[in-house]
Design a protein around this motif. Structure first.
Motif, PDB file in Angstrom:
ATOM      1  N   PHE A   1      12.287  -3.247  -3.496  1.00  0.00           N
ATOM      2  CA  PHE A   1      11.076  -2.450  -3.365  1.00  0.00           C
ATOM      3  C   PHE A   1      10.948  -1.552  -4.589  1.00  0.00           C
ATOM      4  CE2 PHE A   1      11.891  -3.519   1.011  1.00  0.00           C
ATOM      5  CZ  PHE A   1      10.652  -3.563   1.614  1.00  0.00           C
ATOM      6  N   GLY A   2       9.737  -1.398  -5.103  1.00  0.00           N
ATOM      7  CA  GLY A   2       9.496  -0.479  -6.210  1.00  0.00           C
ATOM      8  C   GLY A   2       8.228  -0.836  -6.942  1.00  0.00           C
ATOM      9  N   GLY A   3       7.657   0.163  -7.612  1.00  0.00           N
ATOM     10  CA  GLY A   3       6.455  -0.081  -8.391  1.00  0.00           C
ATOM     11  C   GLY A   3       5.275  -0.518  -7.551  1.00  0.00           C
ATOM     12  N   GLY A   4       5.260  -0.158  -6.269  1.00  0.00           N
ATOM     13  CA  GLY A   4       4.150  -0.532  -5.402  1.00  0.00           C
ATOM     14  C   GLY A   4       4.199  -1.968  -4.911  1.00  0.00           C
TER      15      GLY A   4
ATOM     16  N   TRP B   1       7.922  -1.907   5.429  1.00  0.00           N
ATOM     17  CA  TRP B   1       9.335  -2.253   5.275  1.00  0.00           C
ATOM     18  C   TRP B   1       9.815  -3.088   6.455  1.00  0.00           C
ATOM     19  CZ3 TRP B   1      11.253   3.445   4.533  1.00  0.00           C
ATOM     20  CH2 TRP B   1      10.695   3.983   3.379  1.00  0.00           C
ATOM     21  N   SER B   2       9.450  -2.654   7.671  1.00  0.00           N
ATOM     22  CA  SER B   2       9.925  -3.394   8.843  1.00  0.00           C
ATOM     23  C   SER B   2       9.357  -4.811   8.875  1.00  0.00           C
ATOM     24  CB  SER B   2       9.624  -2.644  10.140  1.00  0.00           C
ATOM     25  OG  SER B   2       8.252  -2.477  10.318  1.00  0.00           O
ATOM     26  N   LEU B   3       8.103  -4.989   8.461  1.00  0.00           N
ATOM     27  CA  LEU B   3       7.536  -6.342   8.380  1.00  0.00           C
ATOM     28  C   LEU B   3       8.302  -7.197   7.373  1.00  0.00           C
ATOM     29  CD1 LEU B   3       3.674  -5.729   8.452  1.00  0.00           C
ATOM     30  CD2 LEU B   3       5.054  -6.887  10.188  1.00  0.00           C
TER      31      LEU B   3
ATOM     32  N   GLY C   1       0.844  -1.188   0.000  1.00  0.00           N
ATOM     33  CA  GLY C   1       0.000   0.000   0.000  1.00  0.00           C
ATOM     34  C   GLY C   1       0.878   1.236   0.000  1.00  0.00           C
ATOM     35  N   GLY C   2       0.261   2.382  -0.129  1.00  0.00           N
ATOM     36  CA  GLY C   2       1.025   3.619  -0.083  1.00  0.00           C
ATOM     37  C   GLY C   2       1.639   3.960  -1.415  1.00  0.00           C
ATOM     38  N   ASP C   3       2.788   4.636  -1.380  1.00  0.00           N
ATOM     39  CA  ASP C   3       3.425   5.078  -2.620  1.00  0.00           C
ATOM     40  C   ASP C   3       4.189   3.942  -3.301  1.00  0.00           C
ATOM     41  OD1 ASP C   3       5.846   4.770  -1.314  1.00  0.00           O
ATOM     42  OD2 ASP C   3       6.197   6.909  -1.034  1.00  0.00           O
ATOM     43  N   GLU C   4       5.008   4.283  -4.233  1.00  0.00           N
ATOM     44  CA  GLU C   4       5.754   3.303  -5.032  1.00  0.00           C
ATOM     45  C   GLU C   4       6.628   2.359  -4.197  1.00  0.00           C
ATOM     46  OE1 GLU C   4       6.020   2.848  -8.697  1.00  0.00           O
ATOM     47  OE2 GLU C   4       4.036   3.640  -8.260  1.00  0.00           O
ATOM     48  N   LEU C   5       7.090   2.840  -3.037  1.00  0.00           N
ATOM     49  CA  LEU C   5       7.985   2.035  -2.204  1.00  0.00           C
ATOM     50  C   LEU C   5       7.300   1.465  -0.968  1.00  0.00           C
ATOM     51  CD1 LEU C   5      11.179   4.262  -2.384  1.00  0.00           C
ATOM     52  CD2 LEU C   5      10.664   2.200  -3.697  1.00  0.00           C
TER      53      LEU C   5
END
Length: 115
Positions: free
Chosen positions: A61-64, A34-36, A24-28
């Motif tokens: 990470f990238g592209g959602g 991230w922590s999960l 969810g959220g932005d592209e990253l």
């Protein structure tokens, strides 16, 4: 096949488990996501190392989405060890690609598993 110069057996082809999760959220994604992912990656790496079936080689990470990469001599065995940890991540849609062989080969076989 043998290496003629040193008479060593050829290395077996490397299989892969490539897990993709929509974030969810932005592209990253978001910092809590991230922590999960990082916690899951450490846990997956420990399980794979303990089982002696390969290695968890990182993420992207990238592209959602986030992709977790793992490599070893047998994709099915590697996936069986990783499956509980991959299914525990809450991000959906998600799927895993099991690749049987080197990525550049013409005869590479892969199988997709929905999580």
């Amino acid at each position: 096949m043998q290496d003629a110069l040193f008479d060593l057996p050829a290395a077996p082809p490397e299989h892969a488990v490539i897990a993709r999760f929509q974030l969810g959220g932005d592209e990253l994604g978001e910092p809590d996501q991230w922590s999960l992912v990082f916690d899951a990656e450490r846990s997956l790496g420990a399980a794979v190392a303990t089982a002696g079936v390969g290695e968890v080689d990182g993420n992207e990470f990238g592209g959602g989405e986030v992709v977790i990469f793992a490599y070893g001599p047998d994709a099915d065995t590697l996936y069986r060890v990783m499956e509980p940890g991959l299914r525990a991540l809450p991000f959906r849609p998600a799927h895993v690609v099991l690749r049987y062989g080197e990525p550049a080969g013409d005869d590479v076989v892969s199988r997709r598993v929905e999580l």
